[in-house]
Design a protein around this motif. Structure first.
Motif, mmCIF file in Angstrom:
data_model
loop_
_atom_site.group_PDB
_atom_site.id
_atom_site.type_symbol
_atom_site.label_atom_id
_atom_site.label_comp_id
_atom_site.label_asym_id
_atom_site.label_seq_id
_atom_site.Cartn_x
_atom_site.Cartn_y
_atom_site.Cartn_z
ATOM 1 N N GLU A 1 2.921 4.731 -9.660
ATOM 2 C CA GLU A 1 1.972 3.747 -9.147
ATOM 3 C C GLU A 1 1.212 4.379 -7.997
ATOM 4 O O GLU A 1 1.804 4.863 -7.028
ATOM 5 N N ASP A 2 -0.124 4.358 -8.114
ATOM 6 C CA ASP A 2 -0.986 4.970 -7.105
ATOM 7 C C ASP A 2 -1.776 3.869 -6.418
ATOM 8 O O ASP A 2 -2.694 3.297 -6.998
ATOM 9 N N ALA A 3 -1.399 3.557 -5.147
ATOM 10 C CA ALA A 3 -2.034 2.444 -4.436
ATOM 11 C C ALA A 3 -3.008 2.913 -3.377
ATOM 12 O O ALA A 3 -3.804 2.113 -2.873
ATOM 13 N N THR A 4 -2.988 4.171 -3.009
ATOM 14 C CA THR A 4 -3.881 4.658 -1.952
ATOM 15 C C THR A 4 -4.540 5.955 -2.405
ATOM 16 O O THR A 4 -3.932 6.742 -3.134
ATOM 17 N N PRO A 5 -5.751 6.192 -1.964
ATOM 18 C CA PRO A 5 -6.419 7.455 -2.312
ATOM 19 C C PRO A 5 -5.800 8.626 -1.557
ATOM 20 O O PRO A 5 -5.225 8.442 -0.479
ATOM 21 N N ARG A 6 -5.913 9.810 -2.146
ATOM 22 C CA ARG A 6 -5.412 11.038 -1.520
ATOM 23 C C ARG A 6 -3.926 10.929 -1.201
ATOM 24 O O ARG A 6 -3.460 11.373 -0.160
ATOM 25 N N CYS A 7 -3.193 10.318 -2.099
ATOM 26 C CA CYS A 7 -1.752 10.140 -1.896
ATOM 27 C C CYS A 7 -1.050 11.493 -2.036
ATOM 28 O O CYS A 7 -1.300 12.242 -2.987
ATOM 29 N N LYS A 8 -0.164 11.825 -1.134
ATOM 30 C CA LYS A 8 0.484 13.125 -1.134
ATOM 31 C C LYS A 8 1.291 13.364 -2.404
ATOM 32 O O LYS A 8 1.228 14.428 -3.019
ATOM 33 N N ILE A 9 2.095 12.372 -2.819
ATOM 34 C CA ILE A 9 3.039 12.637 -3.902
ATOM 35 C C ILE A 9 2.351 12.800 -5.259
ATOM 36 O O ILE A 9 2.918 13.405 -6.180
ATOM 37 N N HIS A 10 1.137 12.271 -5.420
ATOM 38 C CA HIS A 10 0.446 12.430 -6.692
ATOM 39 C C HIS A 10 -0.283 13.777 -6.797
ATOM 40 O O HIS A 10 -0.924 14.083 -7.803
ATOM 41 N N GLN B 1 0.834 -1.202 0.000
ATOM 42 C CA GLN B 1 0.000 0.000 0.000
ATOM 43 C C GLN B 1 0.869 1.253 0.000
ATOM 44 O O GLN B 1 0.749 2.134 0.860
ATOM 45 N N ILE B 2 1.753 1.315 -0.984
ATOM 46 C CA ILE B 2 2.686 2.434 -1.105
ATOM 47 C C ILE B 2 2.515 3.069 -2.489
ATOM 48 O O ILE B 2 2.431 2.364 -3.500
ATOM 49 N N CYS B 3 2.485 4.396 -2.536
ATOM 50 C CA CYS B 3 2.491 5.123 -3.805
ATOM 51 C C CYS B 3 3.933 5.353 -4.237
ATOM 52 O O CYS B 3 4.784 5.697 -3.389
ATOM 53 N N ILE B 4 4.186 5.197 -5.566
ATOM 54 C CA ILE B 4 5.559 5.277 -6.062
ATOM 55 C C ILE B 4 5.615 6.204 -7.281
ATOM 56 O O ILE B 4 4.767 6.117 -8.180
ATOM 57 N N ILE B 5 6.634 7.062 -7.309
ATOM 58 C CA ILE B 5 6.931 7.887 -8.477
ATOM 59 C C ILE B 5 8.416 7.802 -8.742
ATOM 60 O O ILE B 5 9.228 7.952 -7.809
ATOM 61 N N VAL B 6 8.781 7.518 -9.977
ATOM 62 C CA VAL B 6 10.173 7.572 -10.424
ATOM 63 C C VAL B 6 10.258 8.708 -11.439
ATOM 64 O O VAL B 6 9.550 8.687 -12.472
ATOM 65 N N ASN C 1 5.443 7.131 -0.983
ATOM 66 C CA ASN C 1 4.533 7.716 -0.002
ATOM 67 C C ASN C 1 3.683 6.604 0.610
ATOM 68 O O ASN C 1 3.068 5.814 -0.101
ATOM 69 N N SER C 2 3.683 6.508 1.941
ATOM 70 C CA SER C 2 2.869 5.511 2.643
ATOM 71 C C SER C 2 2.029 6.218 3.678
ATOM 72 O O SER C 2 2.520 7.084 4.407
ATOM 73 N N MET C 3 0.774 5.852 3.741
ATOM 74 C CA MET C 3 -0.149 6.494 4.679
ATOM 75 C C MET C 3 -0.082 5.819 6.052
ATOM 76 O O MET C 3 0.077 4.598 6.153
ATOM 77 N N ILE C 4 -0.178 6.600 7.077
ATOM 78 C CA ILE C 4 -0.220 6.096 8.458
ATOM 79 C C ILE C 4 -1.641 6.218 8.966
ATOM 80 O O ILE C 4 -2.141 7.322 9.206
ATOM 81 N N SER C 5 -2.276 5.088 9.105
ATOM 82 C CA SER C 5 -3.677 5.085 9.546
ATOM 83 C C SER C 5 -3.748 5.333 11.040
ATOM 84 O O SER C 5 -2.919 4.822 11.810
ATOM 85 N N PRO C 6 -4.715 6.073 11.511
ATOM 86 C CA PRO C 6 -4.884 6.285 12.955
ATOM 87 C C PRO C 6 -5.178 4.967 13.665
ATOM 88 O O PRO C 6 -5.917 4.124 13.151
ATOM 89 N N VAL C 7 -4.576 4.775 14.818
ATOM 90 C CA VAL C 7 -4.782 3.527 15.565
ATOM 91 C C VAL C 7 -5.568 3.776 16.850
ATOM 92 O O VAL C 7 -5.686 2.864 17.676
ATOM 93 N N ASP C 8 -6.095 4.947 17.021
ATOM 94 C CA ASP C 8 -6.834 5.240 18.262
ATOM 95 C C ASP C 8 -8.014 4.313 18.441
ATOM 96 O O ASP C 8 -8.257 3.782 19.536
ATOM 97 N N SER C 9 -8.793 4.107 17.363
ATOM 98 C CA SER C 9 -9.955 3.221 17.472
ATOM 99 C C SER C 9 -9.524 1.785 17.730
ATOM 100 O O SER C 9 -10.167 1.048 18.494
ATOM 101 N N THR C 10 -8.424 1.396 17.088
ATOM 102 C CA THR C 10 -7.904 0.037 17.325
ATOM 103 C C THR C 10 -7.459 -0.126 18.768
ATOM 104 O O THR C 10 -7.734 -1.148 19.408
#
Length: 490
Positions: free
Chosen positions: A93-102, A77-82, A170-179
Motif C-alpha cells: 500500500e502506497d499512501a505517500t509520494p516518494r515513499c522510501k520502502i517502495h 498516511q503510512i506506506c505498507i509492504i508485507v 514507512n511514515s514521512m516526517i514533515s518539517p515543522v519549521d514553517s508551522t
C-alpha cells in the motif's frame, strides 16, 4: 508626595496572583506550541507507526486484511509492504509520494527481513538524511533513496502455518519549521493581547474583591477605637456579607455591653453611696449627739452594712460563676423542703404575703447551695416588683420527669421587647422603680448562670399590668407524696 503601596494589601496581592497566573499560561503556551511542538509531533508519529504494525500483526490472517491495510495506510498516511523472507511482496500500500520502502528491491526487502530477525523481530529507525542503512553481520548495508526525512518500522510476524512474514511500514516526517514560525508570530500577538486583557481584568477583579474587604477593615478600625455605632456594609461575595453581618452583630453586642457597664457604674455608685452615707451619718450622730446611741440607730447601721455585703457578694458570686472557677457540688436533696425553709425565713423578716403550693415532695440531684441562691434571687426580684397587695406566689409543678418552680408577682409586668434583656448583668427594666433601685441588677444574671451550669431550663412570662412569672426546671430523681412525708415526721 506619593502613597507607598502596602505589600500586604489584598488588592495588590489579588492583582499579583492574576498576573502570575496569566504569565504561567503564556509560558505554557509558548513551551508546548513552539519549543516542544517538534518533540510531540515526532513522538505521536512513532506511536502511530508502531500501533499500526501491531494492528496488522494481529489481523494478518484475516480474510479482509487487504481492506484493513488500505484503511491503515489512508488514515495514517503510512506506506505498507508485507513480504516473505525472499523479499517477495504479498501486500503493498502506497499512501505517500516518494515513499522510501517502495524504492526497495526484493533483495533490499530480503536484507531487511534478515536484519529484523537478527534484532529480535522488531526494527525501528528514523532517517534525518536521504540515506537508509542497516547493519547485518557486522557490515553496514547502505541504500540512498533520495527521499525526505522518514521513519521505517519492521516487524516479523509468524503465521499459524509457521511461515514468517515481514511487515514493513514507512511514515514521512514533515518539517515543522514553517508551522513553528507561524505559531510563534501568532503567539506573539496573542501574548500581547492576553497581557493587556489580563492586566485590565486583574485590576478590575482585585478592586472588586478587595473593595468590600478594605471597607470592612476601615470600619473594624473604628470599632476597635470604641465606635460601636459603626456599620459594616454587607456587599460583595457571600463570605464577605456573612463577615459583615457577624461584625454588625458584634458591634451591637459591644454597644449593649458598654451600656450595661455604664448602668453598672451608675447602679454600683448609687448602691454604694447610699448605705455608706447612711452608715457615716448615723455613726457621726451617735458620736456627736448625746442620747443618740440607740438600738434603732445601730440597727440602721447594721442594715446598711448588710446591703453592702449583699452587693459585694453578688458581684463576687457572678464573677466566679462566669469565670468557671466555682465548681458545682451536686447531691440529692429535697427541693420542696428547701424552698419551704427559705420561705419561712422571709415570713419572719418581711410583711409580704408569700404562699407556696406543692402537692409532692421532690428529690433532685443538684448543688443545694446554688439552687437556694436561685430561689432567693427570684423571690427577692418578686418582692421588689410585686404590686401594692404585697403578694408573691411560689408554685411547684411536675411534668415529664422534671419539676418546675414558678415565682409569681402582681406587679406592673415587663414589656415584651425587654423580656430577652432582663437576664443580662446590671439590667433593670424600670430605673424609676423606687424599690428596684435597691437591687444590684445582678440577681437574674446569677440565676441564669447557675441554671445553665446545671443544664436546667428557665424563663419568664409576663403581661403588662398583670405581673410576671419567673420559672426554672430541674430533673427529678424521686417523688414522695406529702402524706408519706407527714407520716414519716410523726
Amino acid at each position: 508626595m506619593f502613597q507607598r503601596v502596602r505589600s500586604g494589601s489584598v488588592k495588590w496581592k489579588v492583582f499579583a496572583y492574576f498576573a502570575a497566573f496569566t504569565l504561567v499560561i503564556l509560558v505554557l503556551l509558548w513551551l508546548f506550541q513552539v519549543f516542544l511542538l517538534d518533540f510531540f509531533y515526532r513522538t505521536i508519529k512513532v506511536n502511530e507507526i508502531q500501533s499500526s504494525a501491531q494492528d496488522i500483526a494481529e489481523h494478518i490472517e484475516d480474510p479482509d486484511i487487504k481492506a484493513r491495510l488500505e484503511g491503515i495506510a489512508q488514515n495514517n498516511q503510512i506506506c505498507i509492504i508485507v513480504a516473505d523472507s525472499l523479499g517477495n511482496q504479498i501486500y503493498s500500500e502506497d499512501a505517500t509520494p516518494r515513499c522510501k520502502i517502495h524504492w526497495l528491491s526484493n533483495w533490499d526487502l530480503a536484507v531487511i527481513f534478515a536484519g529484523t530477525v537478527q534484532r529480535g523481530g522488531n526494527y525501528f529507525e528514523q532517517f534525518e538524511d536521504d540515506t537508509y542503512n542497516i547493519e547485518i553481520n557486522g557490515e553496514r548495508y547502505i541504500k540512498n533513496t533520495a527521499s525526505p526525512e522518514a521513519m521505517i518500522y519492521a516487524r516479523i510476524v509468524t503465521l499459524s502455518s509457521g511461515q514468517r512474514l515481514l511487515v514493513l511500514l514507512n511514515s514521512m516526517i514533515s518539517p515543522v519549521d514553517s508551522t513553528v514560525q507561524t505559531l510563534r508570530i501568532q503567539l506573539t500577538c496573542v501574548t500581547v493581547v492576553m497581557l493587556i486583557l489580563a492586566l485590565i481584568l486583574a485590576l478590575f477583579l482585585s478592586k472588586k474583591i478587595s473593595k468590600p474587604i478594605v471597607g470592612i477593615n476601615e470600619a473594624a478600625k473604628g470599632l476597635a477605637k470604641g465606635n460601636y455605632q459603626v456599620r459594616f456594609q454587607a456587599e460583595g461575595y457571600q463570605e464577605i456579607r456573612e463577615l459583615a453581618e457577624t461584625l454588625n452583630y458584634a458591634a451591637h453586642e459591644l454597644a449593649k455591653v458598654e451600656n450595661l457597664q455604664r448602668d453598672l457604674v451608675a447602679n454600683i455608685s448609687h448602691d454604694l453611696r447610699t448605705p455608706l452615707t447612711m452608715i457615716t451619718g448615723y455613726s457621726e450622730v451617735m458620736r456627736d449627739i448625746p442620747g443618740e446611741n440607740t438600738p434603732e440607730n445601730i440597727q440602721i447601721i447594721i442594715d446598711e452594712a448588710t446591703r453592702l455585703t449583699t452587693l459585694v457578694n453578688d458581684v463576687l458570686d457572678l464573677s466566679k460563676l462566669q469565670s468557671g472557677t466555682l465548681d458545682l457540688a451536686p447531691e440529692k436533696f429535697n427541693l420542696t423542703e428547701s424552698i419551704e425553709e427559705i420561705l419561712q425565713r422571709y415570713v419572719k423578716l418581711t410583711d409580704y404575703e408569700i404562699t407556696f403550693h406543692a402537692q409532692e415532695e421532690v428529690i433532685v440531684n443538684a448543688d443545694e447551695l446554688k439552687i437556694s441562691q436561685v430561689v432567693y434571687n427570684l423571690i427577692n426580684n418578686a418582692l421588689t416588683y410585686t404590686g401594692p397587695d404585697k403578694k408573691v406566689m411560689v408554685e411547684q409543678e411536675l411534668c415529664e420527669g422534671k419539676v418546675r418552680i414558678l415565682v409569681k408577682d402582681t406587679g406592673e409586668g415587663i414589656p415584651a421587647d425587654k423580656l430577652k434583656d432582663i437576664w443580662e448583668r446590671y439590667y433593670k427594666v424600670d430605673k424609676a422603680h423606687k424599690r428596684a433601685q435597691m437591687g444590684t441588677g445582678l440577681g437574674l444574671s446569677i440565676v441564669k448562670t447557675i441554671l445553665e451550669l446545671h443544664g436546667g431550663a428557665y424563663g419568664v412570662e409576663s403581661t403588662e399590668g398583670a405581673g410576671s412569672t419567673f420559672w426554672f426546671e430541674l430533673d427529678i430523681v424521686n417523688v414522695l407524696p406529702l402524706a408519706e412525708q407527714e407520716e414519716d415526721s410523726q
